[in-house]
Design a protein around this motif. Structure first.
Motif, mmCIF file in Angstrom:
data_model
loop_
_atom_site.group_PDB
_atom_site.id
_atom_site.type_symbol
_atom_site.label_atom_id
_atom_site.label_comp_id
_atom_site.label_asym_id
_atom_site.label_seq_id
_atom_site.Cartn_x
_atom_site.Cartn_y
_atom_site.Cartn_z
ATOM 1 N N LEU A 1 0.802 -1.229 0.000
ATOM 2 C CA LEU A 1 0.000 0.000 0.000
ATOM 3 C C LEU A 1 0.831 1.273 0.000
ATOM 4 C CD1 LEU A 1 -2.974 -0.838 2.419
ATOM 5 C CD2 LEU A 1 -2.813 -1.109 -0.065
ATOM 6 N N GLN B 1 -7.867 5.442 2.391
ATOM 7 C CA GLN B 1 -7.258 4.649 3.446
ATOM 8 C C GLN B 1 -7.804 5.020 4.817
ATOM 9 O OE1 GLN B 1 -3.115 5.441 2.663
ATOM 10 N NE2 GLN B 1 -2.926 3.722 1.244
ATOM 11 N N LEU C 1 -3.732 -0.724 7.557
ATOM 12 C CA LEU C 1 -4.228 0.593 7.152
ATOM 13 C C LEU C 1 -3.618 1.726 7.970
ATOM 14 C CD1 LEU C 1 -7.849 -0.684 6.682
ATOM 15 C CD2 LEU C 1 -6.405 0.252 4.853
#
Length: 407
Positions: free
Chosen positions: A76, A92, A122
């Motif tokens: 990510l 996010q 996250l």
């Protein structure tokens, strides 16, 4: 101009100095994001009871979060070099609020671990994305200062996370901690959307598979990243040896402290956050090696007063200050140095660097709870001191690898 320090296309239209309000926003948002990873540390005893997890294995809750951190760093965080960053941050953030709510609603150990993994995933994507955002938004001459300020927010966030977690859990249970955290994430959504500066996406942006593949090339080519990454792995292993085990002796007799009191011990390390911006300025001035040496000496020294906890809580507080000061100064110096390598690859560089951090933190959590279960607090301190000595020796052996930090 040295090609290594040539300005990136991303830096062409930036102001000479980053506005103070924006620096504060980076710091606050980074602190709130990273706090989600650390809320569980003062709650390990409560989680062990509620989910019938053995004391020697409850560190696996932290490890699940760190696995999520590692996945975020690989999958990510690099997206910041590919997508429009402000939109990426918004997506996010909303997903993180949902993951925190899922942890609060967990009714089984697998659900808890899955939720913790998502929170780690996250939270790390948000936090490290913001650090890379700050590095790209800053002018080259102030990059260490701005990154240091954002990293100060990260450090204060992880310290306050323990106090916040302990206080809220005493009032509303451990589930209340994660519901409150979800609310905080939603509260910062609008300020971030309004104030984060739009940064142009690179015109020659590669496809996602190629972006991920390029990380291996960066890791292979960037010697500074390799050396500083290993320093981070070992340093954060030592750091997490302490923080993952602290709640266990303090919650047991003769102390028997509440989770609020245990979390408040983290506030003693707030002085370490003050060193962050200064360490970044020293790195900007070419003193990265001196800063590293001083930081590592403090990290090793800290374990002596920490080992005296059963005799003196004052010694424990002194040890916390030394541990956090040394660890934070080294962390900021590391980031300031690696960001100089390739301005167009800030997200990938921070992702790779923090991957070392995640591995070290996970190993530290497992080692800490296992050492405490088998031989108590002194075993935890011996383990932490041994790892701290190892990181000092590694720095000495590789100190010539960082040309940007020559003193």
């Amino acid at each position: 101009m040295n090609a290594r320090h040539a300005p990136s296309p991303l830096l062409k239209h930036k102001p000479a100095n980053t506005p103070a309000g924006l620096v504060w926003l980076f710091a606050v948002a980074s602190g709130l994001s990273v706090a989600n990873v650390y809320y569980a540390q003062p709650l390990l005893d409560a989680l062990a009871r509620d989910f019938s997890i053995r004391q020697a294995a409850v560190g696996g809750v932290i490890t699940a979060t760190q696995i999520g951190c590692a996945l975020a760093l690989l999958l990510l965080v690099p997206l910041g070099d590919l997508l429009e960053r402000r939109r990426l941050m918004a997506a996010q953030l909303l997903a993180l609020a949902a993951a925190l709510t899922a942890v609060a609603m967990a009714r089984s150990t697998p659900a808890l671990l899955a939720g913790m993994l998502a929170v780690g995933l996250l939270s790390t994507a948000m936090t490290q994305g913001l650090i890379a955002y700050a590095a790209s938004a800053a002018a080259p001459h102030e990059q260490g200062r701005v990154v240091g300020a954002a990293q100060s927010g990260v450090f204060i966030g992880l310290l306050l996370a323990r106090a916040f977690s302990g206080a809220v859990s005493d009032l509303a249970g451990w589930r209340g901690v994660y519901l409150a955290a979800a609310g905080l994430m939603l509260a910062i959504a609008l300020p971030l959307w309004r104030r984060l500066p739009p940064l142009p996406v690179a015109a020659n942006a590669m496809r996602y598979p190629a972006l991920l593949a390029s990380m291996l090339d960066l890791l292979r080519r960037e010697k500074t990243l390799q050396a500083r990454g290993m320093l981070a792995l070992l340093m954060f292993a030592a750091f997490n040896v302490f923080w993952s085990a602290l709640a266990l002796p303090l919650s047991a007799p003769p102390h028997g402290y509440s989770r609020t009191a245990i979390g408040a011990f983290g506030l003693a390390g707030a002085i370490g956050a003050l060193a962050a911006a200064r360490a970044g300025r020293w790195a900007d001035g070419g003193h990265g090696q001196r800063t590293s040496a001083a930081a590592l000496a403090l990290l090793l020294l800290a374990w002596w007063p920490l080992s005296l906890m059963q005799q003196s809580l004052g010694a424990l507080l002194i040890g916390i200050v030394l541990l956090d000061l040394g660890g934070q100064a080294l962390h900021v110096t590391n980031q300031s140095l690696i960001f100089r390598a390739r301005p167009a690859a800030h997200s990938r560089l921070v992702g790779l660097y923090m991957l070392f951090y995640a591995v070290g933190s996970g190993l530290g959590a497992i080692g800490a709870t296992a050492a405490y279960a088998h031989a108590g607090w002194q075993a935890v301190c011996l383990l932490g001191a041994a790892v701290s000595l190892l990181v000092l020796l590694f720095w000495w052996a590789t100190r010539g690898v960082t040309p940007a930090a020559a003193d």
